[in-house]
Design a protein around this motif. Sequence first.
Motif, short mmCIF file in Angstrom:
data_model
loop_
_atom_site.label_atom_id
_atom_site.label_comp_id
_atom_site.label_asym_id
_atom_site.label_seq_id
_atom_site.Cartn_x
_atom_site.Cartn_y
_atom_site.Cartn_z
N ALA A 105 84.37 -31.00 2.62
CA ALA A 105 83.79 -32.43 2.87
C ALA A 105 82.91 -32.32 1.21
O ALA A 105 82.73 -33.39 0.58
CB ALA A 105 82.62 -32.12 3.95
N THR A 106 83.09 -31.11 0.26
CA THR A 106 82.74 -31.01 -1.18
C THR A 106 83.65 -31.99 -2.03
O THR A 106 83.34 -31.76 -3.03
CB THR A 106 81.81 -30.03 -1.08
OG1 THR A 106 83.27 -29.32 -1.27
CG2 THR A 106 81.40 -29.71 -0.53
N GLY A 107 84.81 -32.18 -1.64
CA GLY A 107 86.09 -32.17 -2.44
C GLY A 107 86.96 -31.70 -2.90
O GLY A 107 87.57 -31.49 -4.06
N HIS A 108 86.85 -29.85 -2.70
CA HIS A 108 87.74 -28.66 -2.49
C HIS A 108 89.17 -29.26 -2.13
O HIS A 108 89.09 -28.86 -0.85
CB HIS A 108 87.18 -27.73 -2.65
CG HIS A 108 87.66 -26.50 -2.70
ND1 HIS A 108 87.90 -26.10 -3.85
CD2 HIS A 108 88.01 -25.88 -2.07
CE1 HIS A 108 88.68 -24.93 -4.25
NE2 HIS A 108 89.13 -24.55 -3.04
N ALA A 109 89.68 -29.12 -3.69
CA ALA A 109 91.47 -29.36 -2.59
C ALA A 109 92.20 -27.69 -2.23
O ALA A 109 92.05 -26.38 -3.42
CB ALA A 109 92.24 -29.92 -2.85
N THR A 110 92.70 -27.33 -0.58
CA THR A 110 93.58 -26.31 -1.25
C THR A 110 95.47 -27.01 -0.65
O THR A 110 95.01 -27.84 0.56
CB THR A 110 92.98 -25.74 0.19
OG1 THR A 110 92.93 -26.50 1.56
CG2 THR A 110 91.86 -25.43 -0.48
N GLN A 111 96.54 -26.26 -1.05
CA GLN A 111 97.76 -26.80 -0.54
C GLN A 111 98.19 -25.67 0.07
O GLN A 111 98.08 -24.10 0.04
CB GLN A 111 98.52 -26.74 -2.15
CG GLN A 111 97.93 -27.85 -2.63
CD GLN A 111 98.88 -28.32 -3.91
OE1 GLN A 111 99.73 -27.44 -4.27
NE2 GLN A 111 98.39 -29.29 -4.67
N GLY A 112 99.04 -25.84 1.11
CA GLY A 112 99.37 -24.93 1.88
C GLY A 112 99.30 -25.80 3.27
O GLY A 112 99.09 -26.50 3.91
N ALA A 145 101.45 -26.26 -4.46
CA ALA A 145 101.56 -24.50 -3.97
C ALA A 145 102.14 -24.93 -2.49
O ALA A 145 102.84 -24.19 -2.12
CB ALA A 145 100.07 -24.04 -3.62
N TYR A 146 102.49 -26.21 -2.51
CA TYR A 146 103.22 -26.48 -1.15
C TYR A 146 104.51 -26.82 -0.54
O TYR A 146 105.53 -27.19 -0.16
CB TYR A 146 102.41 -27.66 -0.14
CG TYR A 146 102.53 -29.20 -1.30
CD1 TYR A 146 103.76 -29.79 -1.58
CD2 TYR A 146 101.62 -29.68 -2.15
CE1 TYR A 146 103.30 -30.98 -2.09
CE2 TYR A 146 101.72 -30.43 -3.51
CZ TYR A 146 103.29 -31.27 -3.19
OH TYR A 146 103.18 -32.12 -3.98
#
Length: 200
Positions: A105-112, A145-146
Amino acid sequence: MPITIAKLLKSTTHTDYVAQIYGSGEIADPPAPTDYAFGTFVRVPLGGNYGHLVGVIYDTMLLNPDFGNLGPRLSPAPDLAVFSPDYLAEKVTLVGIMAVGMVNATGHATQGVPPFAAAIDALVERMDDVQVRAFHRGNPALHLAYAPLLLRQGSPLILPLLEAIIGRLTALFPEHAALLAVVQDDLKWKAQIVPLGGAQ
């Protein structure tokens, strides 16, 4: 700007989804074929304050329940649009979507592999260039990373998918063109070797 293109119908795994592309009459501005092309990045709202699932379209399926039906018809096809409009809606375009991460919700992206799953009937939106760039922007290097997650899927479409992704990222990140060219060359090598029985 994000464009709504589909709704989720089902998932086959935690990361593999099937969505139905909206057709004429289903939404005010139905998507064009370029909006759900092979390799298109999409996002799916997770609800609450969980942000969005991020995925990429890796397959297309055409569904026509009338295929092979040679029996008599009570109405000619043009009349069905008037008397039975739902009949025409049974012919749909489905897309396979592989989840490759999420944006909170804060715009932080994580991949995987994302921790959360999307809900049935959730809207699928095509991501614009700004969103795709933000999802891949690392610190300081480009983040991809994905890629191992996709390579482990075992589908013959994955290598062409990654090549399409690399091509788009090269246009979005010209400063990383040299690095992406190395990855592209590795993928081309895999595309030649793996069909011959080589190791991935």
